[in-house]
Design a protein around this motif. Structure first.
Motif, PDB file in Angstrom:
ATOM      1  N   ARG A 197       0.841  -1.210   0.000  1.00 23.35           N
ATOM      2  CA  ARG A 197       0.000   0.000   0.000  1.00 23.35           C
ATOM      3  C   ARG A 197       0.871   1.252   0.000  1.00 23.35           C
ATOM      4  O   ARG A 197       0.625   2.193  -0.748  1.00 23.35           O
ATOM      5  N   GLU A 198       1.901   1.252   0.823  1.00 18.50           N
ATOM      6  CA  GLU A 198       2.806   2.403   0.913  1.00 18.50           C
ATOM      7  C   GLU A 198       3.528   2.646  -0.411  1.00 18.50           C
ATOM      8  O   GLU A 198       3.725   3.791  -0.824  1.00 18.50           O
ATOM      9  N   LYS A 199       3.932   1.588  -1.075  1.00 19.24           N
ATOM     10  CA  LYS A 199       4.676   1.702  -2.333  1.00 19.24           C
ATOM     11  C   LYS A 199       3.779   2.034  -3.517  1.00 19.24           C
ATOM     12  O   LYS A 199       4.277   2.323  -4.605  1.00 19.24           O
ATOM     13  N   GLY A 200       2.465   1.979  -3.310  1.00 23.76           N
ATOM     14  CA  GLY A 200       1.551   2.225  -4.423  1.00 23.76           C
ATOM     15  C   GLY A 200       1.373   1.031  -5.331  1.00 23.76           C
ATOM     16  O   GLY A 200       0.824   1.151  -6.427  1.00 23.76           O
ATOM     17  N   ILE A 201       1.819  -0.140  -4.886  1.00 23.19           N
ATOM     18  CA  ILE A 201       1.655  -1.356  -5.676  1.00 23.19           C
ATOM     19  C   ILE A 201       0.193  -1.763  -5.707  1.00 23.19           C
ATOM     20  O   ILE A 201      -0.314  -2.251  -6.715  1.00 23.19           O
ATOM     21  N   ALA A 202      -0.492  -1.561  -4.582  1.00 24.75           N
ATOM     22  CA  ALA A 202      -1.916  -1.889  -4.493  1.00 24.75           C
ATOM     23  C   ALA A 202      -2.636  -0.795  -3.713  1.00 24.75           C
ATOM     24  O   ALA A 202      -2.182  -0.392  -2.641  1.00 24.75           O
ATOM     25  N   SER A 203      -3.729  -0.318  -4.270  1.00 23.17           N
ATOM     26  CA  SER A 203      -4.599   0.625  -3.581  1.00 23.17           C
ATOM     27  C   SER A 203      -5.670  -0.183  -2.853  1.00 23.17           C
ATOM     28  O   SER A 203      -6.482  -0.866  -3.500  1.00 23.17           O
ATOM     29  N   LEU A 204      -5.640  -0.178  -1.526  1.00 25.68           N
ATOM     30  CA  LEU A 204      -6.535  -0.996  -0.712  1.00 25.68           C
ATOM     31  C   LEU A 204      -7.529  -0.089  -0.003  1.00 25.68           C
ATOM     32  O   LEU A 204      -7.137   0.751   0.814  1.00 25.68           O
ATOM     33  N   ASN A 205      -8.803  -0.244  -0.328  1.00 20.68           N
ATOM     34  CA  ASN A 205      -9.831   0.674   0.179  1.00 20.68           C
ATOM     35  C   ASN A 205     -10.991  -0.095   0.791  1.00 20.68           C
ATOM     36  O   ASN A 205     -11.326  -1.194   0.348  1.00 20.68           O
ATOM     37  N   THR A 206     -11.627   0.508   1.803  1.00 27.31           N
ATOM     38  CA  THR A 206     -12.835  -0.072   2.379  1.00 27.31           C
ATOM     39  C   THR A 206     -14.008   0.874   2.166  1.00 27.31           C
ATOM     40  O   THR A 206     -13.842   2.096   2.157  1.00 27.31           O
ATOM     41  N   VAL A 207     -15.185   0.290   1.962  1.00 26.85           N
ATOM     42  CA  VAL A 207     -16.421   1.058   1.785  1.00 26.85           C
ATOM     43  C   VAL A 207     -17.474   0.450   2.709  1.00 26.85           C
ATOM     44  O   VAL A 207     -17.764  -0.745   2.611  1.00 26.85           O
ATOM     45  N   ASN A 208     -17.993   1.264   3.620  1.00 29.43           N
ATOM     46  CA  ASN A 208     -19.057   0.797   4.510  1.00 29.43           C
ATOM     47  C   ASN A 208     -20.382   0.916   3.768  1.00 29.43           C
ATOM     48  O   ASN A 208     -20.883   2.017   3.561  1.00 29.43           O
ATOM     49  N   PHE A 209     -20.948  -0.217   3.368  1.00 27.13           N
ATOM     50  CA  PHE A 209     -22.165  -0.121   2.557  1.00 27.13           C
ATOM     51  C   PHE A 209     -23.391   0.276   3.378  1.00 27.13           C
ATOM     52  O   PHE A 209     -24.449   0.526   2.822  1.00 27.13           O
ATOM     53  N   ARG A 210     -23.234   0.392   4.706  1.00 26.24           N
ATOM     54  CA  ARG A 210     -24.319   0.949   5.511  1.00 26.24           C
ATOM     55  C   ARG A 210     -24.549   2.412   5.140  1.00 26.24           C
ATOM     56  O   ARG A 210     -25.661   2.934   5.283  1.00 26.24           O
ATOM     57  N   ASP A 211     -23.500   3.083   4.653  1.00 26.53           N
ATOM     58  CA  ASP A 211     -23.629   4.482   4.233  1.00 26.53           C
ATOM     59  C   ASP A 211     -24.553   4.631   3.032  1.00 26.53           C
ATOM     60  O   ASP A 211     -24.948   5.745   2.691  1.00 26.53           O
ATOM     61  N   PHE A 212     -24.903   3.524   2.396  1.00 30.70           N
ATOM     62  CA  PHE A 212     -25.751   3.564   1.207  1.00 30.70           C
ATOM     63  C   PHE A 212     -27.112   2.903   1.469  1.00 30.70           C
ATOM     64  O   PHE A 212     -27.793   2.484   0.544  1.00 30.70           O
ATOM     65  N   SER A 213     -27.480   2.846   2.739  1.00 28.11           N
ATOM     66  CA  SER A 213     -28.734   2.174   3.110  1.00 28.11           C
ATOM     67  C   SER A 213     -29.958   2.891   2.546  1.00 28.11           C
ATOM     68  O   SER A 213     -30.960   2.253   2.209  1.00 28.11           O
ATOM     69  N   GLY A 214     -29.920   4.234   2.471  1.00 27.38           N
ATOM     70  CA  GLY A 214     -31.036   4.982   1.908  1.00 27.38           C
ATOM     71  C   GLY A 214     -32.245   5.067   2.815  1.00 27.38           C
ATOM     72  O   GLY A 214     -33.337   5.443   2.360  1.00 27.38           O
ATOM     73  N   ASN A 215     -32.088   4.734   4.098  1.00 27.63           N
ATOM     74  CA  ASN A 215     -33.205   4.867   5.032  1.00 27.63           C
ATOM     75  C   ASN A 215     -32.710   5.457   6.344  1.00 27.63           C
ATOM     76  O   ASN A 215     -31.511   5.402   6.657  1.00 27.63           O
ATOM     77  N   LYS A 216     -33.610   6.017   7.112  1.00 28.59           N
ATOM     78  CA  LYS A 216     -33.229   6.767   8.320  1.00 28.59           C
ATOM     79  C   LYS A 216     -32.659   5.865   9.410  1.00 28.59           C
ATOM     80  O   LYS A 216     -31.967   6.342  10.317  1.00 28.59           O
TER      81      LYS A 216
END
Length: 263
Positions: free
Chosen positions: A26-45
Motif C-alpha cells: 500500500r505504501e509503495k503504491g503497488i496496491a490501492s486498498l480501500n474499504t467502503v461501509n455499505f451501511r452508508d448507502f442504506s437509503g433509510n433513516k
C-alpha cells in the motif's frame, strides 16, 4: 491494482491493510486498498441494510439496494480516477471483477489467486446475517468464492485471505521476486523443505546436499523433496500437476520405496 472491500466493519480490514506485506504494498503504491461501509448507502433513516426473507425463515438477508449503490459508487470513483490519470482505453480495461465471498462459491486456490493477480481492479462484497438477496448474485457479481467448506460470521476474513494471496503476487510486493514462484501450489506441488543457520541445532543437522554448494544438484534434491512431500501429504495434487518424464520416474521410485517400508 485497485482493491475495494464492501463491508459493515471497515476496521477489520484497515488493521490488516496497514501491516506486513499488504501495508508495504500500500505504501509503495503497488496496491490501492480501500474499504467502503455499505451501511452508508442504506437509503433509510435507520441505516438498515438487511430485512426478513420473503417466505419466512430464520435470520436476516442483505438487501440489494445498498450493495448495488455502494458498487456503483466505487465504479464512479474508479472512472473519475481514470479520467484524471489514464487514457480512456485504460479506464475501459479496468472493468473490475466483483467478488462475492460465500460458502457456495468456487473453492479458492492458488490458480485462482494467479488469475485474479492479473486484474487491475477487484471489488469484494463481504456479507453478514443469513445471506444475500439473490439479485446480488444474479445481476451484480462476476465471481463467487469460498475459502473452504465451513461457515463464518462474515465475509471479511475470507476476503482478506484472498487479497493477501493476490497482492503478494504483484511485482515488487515481496522482497525476493522468486519467492512466489516456488510457493506451494504455484508449481502444482507442495513446496520443498527449507533450512537456515545454524547448520546443526540440538543435534538436528541441515541435509548435506544444501551445504554442498552444487546448485544443480540442490535443485534436483528440492524437486524430489517437493514430489515426496506432495505424495505423502496431498497425493491428489499429482493428478493435475505438470510432471516431466524424470518427475514420473522419481515418483515411481518414491512409491516403491514407500511400499517396501510398509511391508
Amino acid at each position: 491494482m485497485r482493491i475495494d472491500v464492501l463491508t459493515l466493519f471497515p476496521d477489520m480490514c484497515e488493521g490488516v491493510f496497514g501491516t506486513s506485506i499488504l501495508g508495504k504494498a500500500r505504501e509503495k503504491g503497488i496496491a490501492s486498498l480501500n474499504t467502503v461501509n455499505f451501511r452508508d448507502f442504506s437509503g433509510n433513516k435507520h441505516n438498515s441494510v438487511d430485512d426478513t426473507p420473503y417466505g419466512g425463515g430464520g435470520g436476516m438477508v442483505l438487501k440489494p439496494d445498498p450493495i448495488f449503490a455502494a458498487v456503483e459508487h466505487v465504479l464512479a470513483q474508479s472512472s473519475n480516477s481514470g479520467e484524471e490519470g489514464n487514457a480512456a482505453e485504460d479506464t475501459a480495461a479496468m472493468k473490475p471483477r466483483i467478488i462475492l465471498m460465500c460458502p457456495q462459491g468456487r473453492t479458492y486456490n492458488q490458480q485462482i489467486a494467479e488469475e485474479l493477480a492479473q486484474e487491475q481492479h477487484l471489488i469484494f462484497i463481504c456479507g453478514h446475517y443469513e445471506g444475500y438477496d439473490e439479485r446480488i448474485r444474479e445481476h451484480l457479481v462476476t465471481d463467487e468464492l469460498s475459502i473452504g467448506d465451513y461457515v463464518l460470521t462474515g465475509g471479511e476474513l475470507p476476503a482478506l485471505t484472498v487479497i493477501d494471496s493476490v497482492v503478494r503476487l504483484q511485482p515488487g510486493a515481496l522482497g525476493n521476486e522468486t519467492s512466489a514462484i516456488a510457493d506451494s501450489f504455484s508449481t502444482g506441488l507442495l513446496e520443498y523443505p527449507h533450512y537456515t543457520r545454524p547448520a546443526e541445532f540440538r543435534g538436528w543437522k541441515v541435509p548435506d546436499m544444501l551445504l554442498s554448494g552444487h546448485h544443480a544438484n540442490i535443485e534436483v534434491w528440492r524437486r524430489e523433496q517437493a514430489l515426496q512431500r506432495t505424495l505423502e501429504r496431498r497425493p491428489d495434487l499429482l493428478e493435475t500437476a505438470e510432471l516431466t518424464v524424470k518427475d514420473k520416474q522419481t515418483l515411481k521410485r518414491l512409491q516403491e520405496q514407500a511400499s517396501l517400508q510398509k511391508n
